[in-house]
Scaffold this motif. Structure first.
Motif, PDB file in Angstrom:
ATOM      1  N   THR A 199       0.834  -1.201   0.000  1.00 25.68           N
ATOM      2  CA  THR A 199       0.000   0.000   0.000  1.00 25.68           C
ATOM      3  C   THR A 199       0.871   1.255   0.000  1.00 25.68           C
ATOM      4  O   THR A 199       1.776   1.375   0.836  1.00 25.68           O
ATOM      5  N   TYR A 221      -6.125  -8.876   6.814  1.00 25.85           N
ATOM      6  CA  TYR A 221      -6.139  -8.275   5.483  1.00 25.85           C
ATOM      7  C   TYR A 221      -5.066  -8.869   4.579  1.00 25.85           C
ATOM      8  O   TYR A 221      -4.048  -9.382   5.040  1.00 25.85           O
ATOM      9  N   PRO A 225      -4.225  -2.165   5.122  1.00 25.95           N
ATOM     10  CA  PRO A 225      -5.452  -1.691   4.472  1.00 25.95           C
ATOM     11  C   PRO A 225      -5.539  -0.180   4.307  1.00 25.95           C
ATOM     12  O   PRO A 225      -4.905   0.585   5.019  1.00 25.95           O
ATOM     13  N   ASP A 229     -10.819  -0.731   2.424  1.00 27.34           N
ATOM     14  CA  ASP A 229     -10.609  -2.174   2.401  1.00 27.34           C
ATOM     15  C   ASP A 229     -11.527  -2.910   3.373  1.00 27.34           C
ATOM     16  O   ASP A 229     -11.821  -2.422   4.466  1.00 27.34           O
TER      17      ASP A 229
END
Length: 282
Positions: A199, A221, A225, A229
């Motif tokens: 990310t 996850y 996230p 998300d």
């Protein structure tokens, strides 16, 4: 045979031998650099979903194949300015003024403890972009770039002012077969480029440790996230009160939220630090 003919033959032989020797030394220096950097490049490029061939070519180009003063004395293979954990060195560098003319000035450059630290720090730039645009280099990520040539174009467009930068990188990759050596070998199911999503805006680092997952409901996850998300669907009972291997850490730069990538059997994912207990770094 006349004396001048003999002399000509001798001179041609000497200069020809000298040129061949120089070319051999240069080739050996380049090959040694690639051999020395291959494992660190493979590891970092896999972890960060980047083309290893592009990373290697750029390290070679920016450090003059590991012979620059900055790479020799500071393990800085990409000419990155600033300081690393408070360590820097002041050196002369060429800059361009608004009119395009070059001039020399002094600047601070990062000093790294190792080549791998330099590679990791550079990978963070490509994955995290800049403070004003975290997606600046997203076109060079393996999940977005269909080929290493697409990646070199994105890197050249945003990293360098040299109009021939992309072609120079591509030539190094082609001349030393870096695509087969560093890209194809990293495209398998065990590598980060197929198992983990990174990310933008997250400061990543590798981590070798263990922890115990808290009982009850946890959020799990595929990657660190974003606000949009949704939690990955997993049977959390499998992980509750169970010791797991911790393989990476991610810190969201905006709010300093800390996440850890954990692995237990075939289950791999990211959970927040508040959902694990007894974290140990081995």
């Amino acid at each position: 045979m006349k004396l001048w003919k003999k002399l000509t033959i001798v001179l041609v032989s000497v200069f020809g031998l000298s040129a061949a020797t120089t070319e051999t030394v240069r080739a050996d220096t380049h090959t040694d650099f690639i051999n020395r950097m291959s494992q660190p490049v493979l590891k970092v490029s896999r972890q960060n979903h980047l083309y290893g061939s592009v990373m290697m070519a750029q390290a070679a180009l920016e450090s003059n194949w590991g012979t620059s003063e900055l790479s020799l004395n500071a393990h800085n293979y990409f000419g990155v300015k600033g300081n690393y954990d408070g360590h820097s060195v002041t050196m002369s560098t060429a800059e361009a003024n608004p009119g395009g003319s070059m001039y020399n000035t002094l600047a601070q450059f990062k000093v790294y403890p190792s080549a791998q630290a330099s590679l990791r720090d550079y990978a963070k730039v490509l994955r995290g972009g800049t403070t004003w645009n975290p997606f600046l280099y997203e076109g060079a990520w393996r999940e977005n770039a269909s080929s290493y040539m697409t990646a070199t174009n994105i890197v050249a467009e945003n990293y360098a002012t040299d109009k021939n930068y992309a072609s120079k990188l591509n030539k190094i990759i082609l001349d030393y077969d870096l695509h087969d050596r560093l890209d194809r070998t990293s495209a398998n199911s065990t590598d980060a480029d197929t198992s983990t999503r990174l990310t933008p805006g997250v400061d990543y680092d590798s981590y070798d440790g263990t922890a115990t997952v808290k009982p009850g409901t946890i959020k799990f996850y595929n990657g660190v996230p974003t606000a949009s998300d949704k939690a990955k669907v997993v049977r959390t009972k499998q992980l509750a009160n169970k010791q797991v291997k911790v393989t990476a850490r991610g810190i969201v730069t905006k709010d300093q939220t800390i996440w850890y990538q954990v692995k237990s059997g075939s289950v791999t994912g990211w959970i927040q630090i508040t959902d694990i207990l007894g974290l140990k770094n081995h």
